[in-house]
Design a protein around this motif. Sequence first.
Motif, PDB file in Angstrom:
ATOM      1  N   LYS A  45       0.908  -1.236   0.015  1.00 55.65           N
ATOM      2  CA  LYS A  45      -0.177   0.036  -0.160  1.00 55.65           C
ATOM      3  C   LYS A  45       0.994   1.167  -0.086  1.00 55.65           C
ATOM      4  N   ALA A  46       1.849   1.103   0.699  1.00 54.85           N
ATOM      5  CA  ALA A  46       2.855   2.387   0.843  1.00 54.85           C
ATOM      6  C   ALA A  46       3.471   2.704  -0.702  1.00 54.85           C
ATOM      7  N   THR A  48       1.844   2.055  -3.389  1.00 51.18           N
ATOM      8  CA  THR A  48       0.897   3.013  -4.181  1.00 51.18           C
ATOM      9  C   THR A  48       0.759   4.424  -3.793  1.00 51.18           C
ATOM     10  N   TYR A  49       1.129   4.615  -2.722  1.00 54.61           N
ATOM     11  CA  TYR A  49       1.004   6.109  -2.016  1.00 54.61           C
ATOM     12  C   TYR A  49       2.270   6.843  -2.332  1.00 54.61           C
ATOM     13  N   LEU A  51       5.170   6.287  -1.193  1.00 53.58           N
ATOM     14  CA  LEU A  51       5.880   6.678   0.565  1.00 53.58           C
ATOM     15  C   LEU A  51       7.213   6.420   0.406  1.00 53.58           C
ATOM     16  N   CYS A  75       4.286   6.064  10.370  1.00 47.08           N
ATOM     17  CA  CYS A  75       5.027   6.055   8.913  1.00 47.08           C
ATOM     18  C   CYS A  75       5.990   7.154   8.850  1.00 47.08           C
ATOM     19  N   CYS A  82      -5.943   2.506   9.020  1.00 50.74           N
ATOM     20  CA  CYS A  82      -6.668   2.189   7.890  1.00 50.74           C
ATOM     21  C   CYS A  82      -7.188   0.771   8.278  1.00 50.74           C
ATOM     22  N   ASN A  95      -8.148   2.562   2.502  1.00 55.20           N
ATOM     23  CA  ASN A  95      -7.180   3.819   2.235  1.00 55.20           C
ATOM     24  C   ASN A  95      -6.260   4.189   3.514  1.00 55.20           C
ATOM     25  N   LEU A  96      -5.348   4.683   3.455  1.00 57.53           N
ATOM     26  CA  LEU A  96      -4.367   5.236   4.409  1.00 57.53           C
ATOM     27  C   LEU A  96      -4.865   6.589   4.822  1.00 57.53           C
ATOM     28  N   THR A  97      -5.210   6.826   6.170  1.00 59.08           N
ATOM     29  CA  THR A  97      -5.212   8.070   6.409  1.00 59.08           C
ATOM     30  C   THR A  97      -4.188   8.401   7.561  1.00 59.08           C
TER      31      THR A  97
END
Length: 237
Positions: A45-46, A48-49, A51, A75, A82, A95-97
Amino acid sequence: MIRLPRLSRKQRVVRNLLVGLAACGIIWYGFDFAPPTAGLALRWKAQTYLLEETPELLYTSPAGKNGSRELVGRCGERWFYCRDYQTLLFHDLGNLTFTEPTEPVTCIIPPFGGEDVLYIAVQIPGAARAACSVRFQSTVSVAQNNTTSIIDLDETYRAQSEANPQGIYRFPLERKYEDALAPLRTAEWATFHAYSCIPEQNAGLDLICTVQVTFYSEDGRELMQDSQTFQAGTEST
């Protein structure tokens, strides 16, 4: 009639292993190659963001809505939240918040679609538990039977949580008007919705949320108090 050669014990073990691996591959393909662990799911997921930091998972909640779990961690300097929609052995993350850290206490509010909870992150030496109160003050317009009512909701929700080694406290907020008449139930629902929209600053409702938390030692001594106020779309500490 064609007879297949008799397999030795070692050959049968290898055959069964290959069949098992093939079955696992088919199942994994059926789940769109979802990651088999929460940690790996967070790393993917990181990416895709885009990060630079690798998320560090520090807390996993018990199963909640639809069997999903809440993940909380760090992070870099920021905190993240999430939901993990786990199916069998595979993890599908929402989704990550992200929440910027505040001193001395960081409040992590789950976004819309999450549980009615508040997370607080803080490291206090000797703390064994914490008591938290969350006060909602909102003005809600409720339409019913061709009439519109203005409801001023002013309610305080209290919860307690034990300390965990990572310094993350989870406070469930239990709604009061689930079985009440429609106007109050609707006003409370709208208020909780606005609360869950605070992380993305798009609540739109006139909401003031005041959080007060007190930390205690094992023998009941008060160690620290903190208070923060959030508004719909704006945060102040």
